[in-house]
Design a protein around this motif. Structure first.
Motif, PDB file in Angstrom:
ATOM      1  N   ALA A  80      13.822  36.361  36.512  1.00  0.00           N
ATOM      2  CA  ALA A  80      12.793  35.935  37.459  1.00  0.00           C
ATOM      3  C   ALA A  80      11.723  37.010  37.636  1.00  0.00           C
ATOM      4  O   ALA A  80      10.521  36.703  37.692  1.00  0.00           O
ATOM      5  CB  ALA A  80      13.436  35.601  38.802  1.00  0.00           C
ATOM      6  N   SER A  81      12.125  38.268  37.713  1.00  0.00           N
ATOM      7  CA  SER A  81      11.163  39.360  37.887  1.00  0.00           C
ATOM      8  C   SER A  81      10.238  39.475  36.691  1.00  0.00           C
ATOM      9  O   SER A  81       9.027  39.687  36.843  1.00  0.00           O
ATOM     10  CB  SER A  81      11.915  40.681  38.104  1.00  0.00           C
ATOM     11  N   PHE A  84       7.671  36.590  36.874  1.00  0.00           N
ATOM     12  CA  PHE A  84       6.644  36.780  37.884  1.00  0.00           C
ATOM     13  C   PHE A  84       5.725  37.961  37.574  1.00  0.00           C
ATOM     14  O   PHE A  84       4.571  37.986  38.014  1.00  0.00           O
ATOM     15  CB  PHE A  84       7.283  36.989  39.260  1.00  0.00           C
ATOM     16  N   ARG A  92       1.984  30.552  39.607  1.00  0.00           N
ATOM     17  CA  ARG A  92       2.920  31.684  39.646  1.00  0.00           C
ATOM     18  C   ARG A  92       2.905  32.402  40.991  1.00  0.00           C
ATOM     19  O   ARG A  92       3.961  32.661  41.582  1.00  0.00           O
ATOM     20  CB  ARG A  92       2.574  32.678  38.534  1.00  0.00           C
ATOM     21  N   ASP A  93       1.727  32.739  41.491  1.00  0.00           N
ATOM     22  CA  ASP A  93       1.644  33.496  42.738  1.00  0.00           C
ATOM     23  C   ASP A  93       2.134  32.675  43.928  1.00  0.00           C
ATOM     24  O   ASP A  93       2.778  33.210  44.834  1.00  0.00           O
ATOM     25  CB  ASP A  93       0.199  33.950  42.967  1.00  0.00           C
ATOM     26  N   PHE A  96       5.836  32.535  43.810  1.00  0.00           N
ATOM     27  CA  PHE A  96       6.402  33.833  44.189  1.00  0.00           C
ATOM     28  C   PHE A  96       6.398  34.008  45.706  1.00  0.00           C
ATOM     29  O   PHE A  96       7.369  34.496  46.293  1.00  0.00           O
ATOM     30  CB  PHE A  96       5.620  34.960  43.527  1.00  0.00           C
ATOM     31  N   PHE A  99       9.038  31.959  47.097  1.00  0.00           N
ATOM     32  CA  PHE A  99      10.309  32.601  46.789  1.00  0.00           C
ATOM     33  C   PHE A  99      10.625  33.687  47.808  1.00  0.00           C
ATOM     34  O   PHE A  99      11.764  33.838  48.252  1.00  0.00           O
ATOM     35  CB  PHE A  99      10.237  33.180  45.374  1.00  0.00           C
ATOM     36  N   LEU A 100       9.601  34.443  48.206  1.00  0.00           N
ATOM     37  CA  LEU A 100       9.812  35.536  49.151  1.00  0.00           C
ATOM     38  C   LEU A 100      10.040  35.044  50.579  1.00  0.00           C
ATOM     39  O   LEU A 100      10.477  35.816  51.432  1.00  0.00           O
ATOM     40  CB  LEU A 100       8.607  36.484  49.126  1.00  0.00           C
ATOM     41  N   ALA A 138      16.207  37.192  46.528  1.00  0.00           N
ATOM     42  CA  ALA A 138      14.760  37.311  46.644  1.00  0.00           C
ATOM     43  C   ALA A 138      14.353  38.776  46.765  1.00  0.00           C
ATOM     44  O   ALA A 138      13.335  39.206  46.209  1.00  0.00           O
ATOM     45  CB  ALA A 138      14.261  36.517  47.846  1.00  0.00           C
ATOM     46  N   VAL A 141      14.434  40.331  43.302  1.00  0.00           N
ATOM     47  CA  VAL A 141      13.294  39.889  42.498  1.00  0.00           C
ATOM     48  C   VAL A 141      12.039  40.654  42.895  1.00  0.00           C
ATOM     49  O   VAL A 141      11.276  41.131  42.039  1.00  0.00           O
ATOM     50  CB  VAL A 141      13.081  38.370  42.653  1.00  0.00           C
ATOM     51  N   PHE A 142      11.814  40.787  44.194  1.00  0.00           N
ATOM     52  CA  PHE A 142      10.639  41.522  44.666  1.00  0.00           C
ATOM     53  C   PHE A 142      10.687  42.982  44.225  1.00  0.00           C
ATOM     54  O   PHE A 142       9.702  43.541  43.729  1.00  0.00           O
ATOM     55  CB  PHE A 142      10.555  41.433  46.184  1.00  0.00           C
ATOM     56  N   ARG A 145      10.312  43.199  40.347  1.00  0.00           N
ATOM     57  CA  ARG A 145       8.967  42.788  39.932  1.00  0.00           C
ATOM     58  C   ARG A 145       7.974  43.915  40.143  1.00  0.00           C
ATOM     59  O   ARG A 145       7.090  44.150  39.300  1.00  0.00           O
ATOM     60  CB  ARG A 145       8.533  41.553  40.720  1.00  0.00           C
TER      61      ARG A 145
END
Length: 264
Positions: A80-81, A84, A92-93, A96, A99-100, A138, A141-142, A145
């Motif tokens: 996922a990272s 993104f 995409r944004d 994301f 997702f957050l 999440a 991923v953040f 990313r």
């Protein structure tokens, strides 16, 4: 400046005093726990606790749960990272950001829907049932990313020119260069699963699937007098000792990874 340091040390002392008292009580003879300070120490409390409850099984369950969740999270978070950070696709944004949003939703709010799903899958009172809601993170991923976006695009371009695939890019460039972030995320993930209490308490009924936190709570409730604080403290120290050791080993890398990932 001096006032700031003074407040910092005061807050640190307030945090560490209960921990020190617990360690002291864990090694004290039961008859002297509530009688003030003493230099008489014993290991009998740990031996008694280990025999009084199936902590070996609890340890095994917790290790399997924490390790299983982390293994799956490393795969899902990495894919996922990378998507993104490096792939261009429609929305995409926005995806994301959505997702957050998970970071702002308290985990307790999701207990009922998660329980319903796990029940429909016939995974109640199973280790997989405990692990399933945490297979995607999440936060992870953040964090990852941010690290992927900081890596030079020239590395990827050079690898692509050499015929490297997307999976090859991950395996040869992104993952090796992001090891400190992976270590930090692993510490956070393992700590969360090690301390997770409410969700395992709700869906487990058997010793074969019960983690350390639930086992400790059940053990502590079996003693109702102050004279048993030595046993409860010894049991608590058995539960938290691996986390303390883990953080002491990786604390420098843990802090540095957050700084390099752009989290202030």
């Amino acid at each position: 400046m001096l006032i700031g340091y003074g407040v910092m040390y005061l807050l640190a002392a307030l945090w560490v005093i209960p921990l020190l008292w617990m360690v002291w009580a864990a090694f004290m003879p039961k008859s002297e726990t509530l009688n003030g300070w003493s230099w008489n120490f014993t290991l009998e409390n740990f031996a008694h606790v280990w025999q009084a409850a199936p902590f070996a099984q609890y340890y095994l369950n917790t290790l399997l749960i924490a390790g299983g969740v982390l293994a799956v999270q490393l795969v899902t978070v990495t894919l996922a990272s990378f998507a993104f950070a490096r792939l261009n696709f429609w929305g995409r944004d926005i995806i994301f950001v959505l997702f957050l949003v998970q970071l702002m939703i308290p985990a307790d709010v999701l207990i009922f829907p998660n329980y319903h799903v796990i029940k429909e899958l016939n995974l109640l009172d199973t280790k997989l049932g405990i692990m399933a809601p945490f297979f995607v993170s999440a936060f992870g991923v953040f964090l990852l990313r941010q690290m992927f976006k900081q890596l030079p695009a020239e590395l990827e371009e050079a690898a692509v020119m050499e015929g490297c695939s997307k999976i090859g890019l991950l395996a040869r460039i992104y993952v090796p260069l992001s090891i400190p972030v992976y270590v930090s995320f692993a510490v956070v993930s393992i700590s969360h699963q090690w301390n997770n209490f409410l969700w395992p308490l709700i869906i487990t009924n058997s010793v074969e699937n019960r983690p350390l936190t639930v086992g400790l709570a059940i053990f502590a409730q079996s003693f109702e007098t102050g004279a048993q604080w030595a046993d409860v403290s010894a049991a608590t120290l058995l539960v938290i000792a691996p986390l303390l050791v883990l953080f002491m080993i990786f604390q420098r890398r843990f802090i540095n990874s957050f700084m390099h990932a752009g989290i202030k």
